[in-house]
Design a protein around this motif. Structure first.
Motif, mmCIF file in Angstrom:
data_model
loop_
_atom_site.group_PDB
_atom_site.id
_atom_site.type_symbol
_atom_site.label_atom_id
_atom_site.label_comp_id
_atom_site.label_asym_id
_atom_site.label_seq_id
_atom_site.Cartn_x
_atom_site.Cartn_y
_atom_site.Cartn_z
ATOM 1 N N LEU A 131 40.320 33.204 46.048
ATOM 2 C CA LEU A 131 39.110 33.434 45.245
ATOM 3 C C LEU A 131 37.997 32.440 45.582
ATOM 4 C CD1 LEU A 131 40.840 34.070 41.790
ATOM 5 C CD2 LEU A 131 39.842 35.786 43.316
ATOM 6 N N TYR A 132 38.228 31.577 46.572
ATOM 7 C CA TYR A 132 37.255 30.552 46.989
ATOM 8 C C TYR A 132 36.947 29.570 45.860
ATOM 9 C CZ TYR A 132 36.528 33.051 51.359
ATOM 10 O OH TYR A 132 36.720 33.641 52.587
ATOM 11 N N ASN A 133 37.922 29.363 44.982
ATOM 12 C CA ASN A 133 37.771 28.334 43.938
ATOM 13 C C ASN A 133 38.254 26.999 44.505
ATOM 14 O OD1 ASN A 133 36.849 30.247 42.104
ATOM 15 N ND2 ASN A 133 38.900 30.690 41.341
ATOM 16 N N ILE A 134 37.475 26.443 45.404
ATOM 17 C CA ILE A 134 37.907 25.265 46.161
ATOM 18 C C ILE A 134 38.040 24.034 45.262
ATOM 19 C CG2 ILE A 134 37.485 23.854 48.183
ATOM 20 C CD1 ILE A 134 37.948 26.872 48.722
ATOM 21 N N GLU A 135 37.150 23.884 44.297
ATOM 22 C CA GLU A 135 37.215 22.713 43.416
ATOM 23 C C GLU A 135 38.502 22.727 42.594
ATOM 24 O OE1 GLU A 135 33.763 22.214 41.033
ATOM 25 O OE2 GLU A 135 32.398 21.996 42.723
ATOM 26 N N ASP A 136 38.877 23.907 42.084
ATOM 27 C CA ASP A 136 40.125 24.009 41.319
ATOM 28 C C ASP A 136 41.323 23.710 42.212
ATOM 29 O OD1 ASP A 136 38.708 24.688 39.086
ATOM 30 O OD2 ASP A 136 39.057 26.844 39.251
ATOM 31 N N ALA A 137 41.300 24.227 43.442
ATOM 32 C CA ALA A 137 42.387 23.974 44.391
ATOM 33 C C ALA A 137 42.505 22.488 44.694
ATOM 34 C CB ALA A 137 42.162 24.767 45.677
ATOM 35 N N ARG A 138 41.345 21.811 44.850
ATOM 36 C CA ARG A 138 41.351 20.374 45.128
ATOM 37 C C ARG A 138 41.938 19.585 43.965
ATOM 38 N NH1 ARG A 138 36.082 19.521 45.956
ATOM 39 N NH2 ARG A 138 35.729 18.968 43.786
ATOM 40 N N ASP A 139 41.556 19.948 42.745
ATOM 41 C CA ASP A 139 42.073 19.233 41.572
ATOM 42 C C ASP A 139 43.583 19.406 41.454
ATOM 43 O OD1 ASP A 139 39.507 18.450 40.987
ATOM 44 O OD2 ASP A 139 39.162 20.020 39.484
ATOM 45 N N LYS A 140 44.059 20.617 41.697
ATOM 46 C CA LYS A 140 45.506 20.872 41.608
ATOM 47 C C LYS A 140 46.258 20.157 42.722
ATOM 48 C CE LYS A 140 44.793 25.326 39.353
ATOM 49 N NZ LYS A 140 44.756 26.799 39.518
ATOM 50 N N ALA A 141 45.650 20.096 43.896
ATOM 51 C CA ALA A 141 46.286 19.393 45.018
ATOM 52 C C ALA A 141 46.422 17.907 44.709
ATOM 53 C CB ALA A 141 45.490 19.608 46.296
ATOM 54 N N ASN A 142 45.391 17.314 44.123
ATOM 55 C CA ASN A 142 45.442 15.893 43.763
ATOM 56 C C ASN A 142 46.498 15.641 42.690
ATOM 57 O OD1 ASN A 142 43.414 15.110 45.555
ATOM 58 N ND2 ASN A 142 41.789 15.540 44.080
ATOM 59 N N THR A 143 46.640 16.597 41.776
ATOM 60 C CA THR A 143 47.682 16.490 40.756
ATOM 61 C C THR A 143 49.061 16.581 41.393
ATOM 62 O OG1 THR A 143 46.253 17.469 39.061
ATOM 63 C CG2 THR A 143 48.629 17.525 38.659
ATOM 64 N N ALA A 144 49.227 17.545 42.295
ATOM 65 C CA ALA A 144 50.514 17.750 42.963
ATOM 66 C C ALA A 144 50.899 16.548 43.818
ATOM 67 C CB ALA A 144 50.460 19.009 43.820
ATOM 68 N N LEU A 145 49.896 15.888 44.412
ATOM 69 C CA LEU A 145 50.149 14.782 45.329
ATOM 70 C C LEU A 145 50.845 13.611 44.642
ATOM 71 C CD1 LEU A 145 49.761 13.816 48.225
ATOM 72 C CD2 LEU A 145 47.487 12.986 47.588
ATOM 73 N N LYS A 146 50.707 13.519 43.341
ATOM 74 C CA LYS A 146 51.358 12.425 42.608
ATOM 75 C C LYS A 146 52.881 12.519 42.693
ATOM 76 C CE LYS A 146 47.521 12.188 39.299
ATOM 77 N NZ LYS A 146 47.116 12.407 37.879
ATOM 78 N N ASP A 147 53.386 13.749 42.801
ATOM 79 C CA ASP A 147 54.835 13.950 42.819
ATOM 80 C C ASP A 147 55.363 14.559 44.111
ATOM 81 O OD1 ASP A 147 55.288 13.100 40.077
ATOM 82 O OD2 ASP A 147 54.286 14.954 39.480
ATOM 83 N N TYR A 148 54.476 15.185 44.889
ATOM 84 C CA TYR A 148 54.940 15.911 46.081
ATOM 85 C C TYR A 148 54.114 15.494 47.295
ATOM 86 C CZ TYR A 148 56.818 18.720 42.279
ATOM 87 O OH TYR A 148 57.448 19.136 41.135
ATOM 88 N N GLN A 149 54.750 14.732 48.185
ATOM 89 C CA GLN A 149 54.052 14.151 49.329
ATOM 90 C C GLN A 149 53.547 15.218 50.298
ATOM 91 O OE1 GLN A 149 53.512 10.933 49.241
ATOM 92 N NE2 GLN A 149 52.250 10.977 51.100
ATOM 93 N N GLN A 150 54.194 16.395 50.297
ATOM 94 C CA GLN A 150 53.797 17.426 51.266
ATOM 95 C C GLN A 150 52.386 17.967 51.019
ATOM 96 O OE1 GLN A 150 56.313 17.666 49.076
ATOM 97 N NE2 GLN A 150 56.665 19.766 48.353
ATOM 98 N N PHE A 151 51.807 17.652 49.878
ATOM 99 C CA PHE A 151 50.440 18.110 49.582
ATOM 100 C C PHE A 151 49.369 17.174 50.145
ATOM 101 C CE2 PHE A 151 52.724 20.626 46.491
ATOM 102 C CZ PHE A 151 51.965 21.782 46.375
ATOM 103 N N GLU A 152 49.783 16.094 50.802
ATOM 104 C CA GLU A 152 48.819 15.084 51.249
ATOM 105 C C GLU A 152 47.794 15.659 52.229
ATOM 106 O OE1 GLU A 152 48.693 10.621 53.269
ATOM 107 O OE2 GLU A 152 50.599 11.698 53.060
ATOM 108 N N GLN A 153 48.262 16.375 53.238
ATOM 109 C CA GLN A 153 47.344 16.916 54.240
ATOM 110 C C GLN A 153 46.365 17.903 53.621
ATOM 111 O OE1 GLN A 153 49.152 18.285 57.925
ATOM 112 N NE2 GLN A 153 47.602 19.867 58.182
ATOM 113 N N PHE A 154 46.868 18.725 52.703
ATOM 114 C CA PHE A 154 45.986 19.696 52.060
ATOM 115 C C PHE A 154 44.965 18.992 51.170
ATOM 116 C CE2 PHE A 154 44.972 22.549 48.487
ATOM 117 C CZ PHE A 154 44.369 23.583 49.191
ATOM 118 N N ALA A 155 45.393 17.948 50.457
ATOM 119 C CA ALA A 155 44.466 17.202 49.600
ATOM 120 C C ALA A 155 43.349 16.569 50.440
ATOM 121 C CB ALA A 155 45.224 16.127 48.825
#
Length: 286
Positions: free
Chosen positions: A154-178
């Motif tokens: 849906l091109y909601n990039i800001e929402d995707a970025r916020d969720k990626a930063n949240t995920a990065l706290k517990d899941y290292q595999q999200f680092e590149q995407f963040a």
């Protein structure tokens, strides 16, 4: 060499105590042979033996045996490695009912991964809606992945970025995407077009291609200068200024359109980088 190893493995199972007691077509023998192939890296051959086992061993959808679940998990892992959409669909259609939650999650995960990899928004959202009840009981990382995938579609990039930063706290595999989200930016196609109207090639410079700006500016400027010079020299009664002027106008129009397309390509490349980065998260999360 590969055929020789295959023959050796087959002989080992043929001469083993297990095969002396039961038929080589017994499910236990087929499962053991398939597992041995799988552990030795013969993925395609192991897939065939695992499927043979599932056809030989009666499946009770209300209660899978431990061995059946292990074979189904192995097939899921194989189809994940192969990016085999038809294979994982076959598994889901025939063996998903009654499976333990962990293995069912793996099957759904691979299906979601391959649908996202195809960039098929409609089928992806339809699939996620169909597993919505199960998804609530799956791992949070899988839930975040599907939610971020929807945001990207849906091109909601800001929402995707916020969720990626949240995920990065517990899941290292999200680092590149963040990091890809943090670096994400777009260029205005309208601004690129306007800049090239005012200064030939400026729209391409705006989208990051300085050499294209120099090329466009120099070529349009040269033809324009030639048209003016020959016009003054010949009192505008010669054919040369009109030929040079036509060339300059054609290049000018082409440059304006090219700047518009350059902005579009720049934005598409930025978006594709996000999607590719999320593909990597799927690959690392199985």
């Amino acid at each position: 060499m590969k055929k020789l190893i295959m023959i050796s493995l087959a002989l080992i199972f043929t001469l083993s105590p297990l095969s002396a007691q039961v038929s080589p077509m017994e499910p236990e023998v087929v499962a053991a042979f398939g597992q041995n192939l799988y552990e030795n890296g013969f993925i395609d051959e192991a897939e065939s033996e695992f499927k043979r086992y599932l056809f030989l061993e009666p499946v009770d959808e209300s209660s899978f045996s431990e061995q059946q679940e292990q074979i189904i998990f192995n097939l899921t892992a194989i189809y994940n490695t192969q990016n085999n959409k038809s294979g994982i669909t076959w598994l889901e259609d025939n063996f998903s009912k009654g499976l333990s939650l962990d293995i069912k999650e793996k099957m759904d995960f691979v299906n979601a991964k391959l649908l996202f990899k195809e960039r098929d928004q409609q089928q992806f959202e339809s699939f996620i809606n169909n597993i919505e009840e199960d998804l609530e009981n799956y791992q949070p990382s899988f839930q975040l992945l599907t939610s971020i995938s929807k945001d990207l579609f849906l091109y909601n990039i800001e929402d995707a970025r916020d969720k990626a930063n949240t995920a990065l706290k517990d899941y290292q595999q999200f680092e590149q995407f963040a990091k890809a989200c943090a670096a994400y930016n777009t260029k205005s196609a309208a601004l690129a077009t306007t800049l090239s109207v005012l200064i030939p090639g400026a729209g391409k410079w705006y989208t990051g291609n300085f050499l294209s700006f120099l090329s466009s500016f120099a070529s349009i400027g040269a033809f324009t200068a030639a048209a003016v010079y020959t016009g003054i020299q010949h009192d505008w009664k010669n054919w040369r200024p009109y030929v040079y002027g036509t060339c300059a106008l054609g290049l000018y129009i082409a440059d304006i359109y090219g700047s518009y397309q350059a902005a579009k390509r720049y934005n598409a490349a930025q978006y594709n980088n996000l999607c590719t980065s999320l593909d990597y998260v799927y690959e690392q999360s199985f």
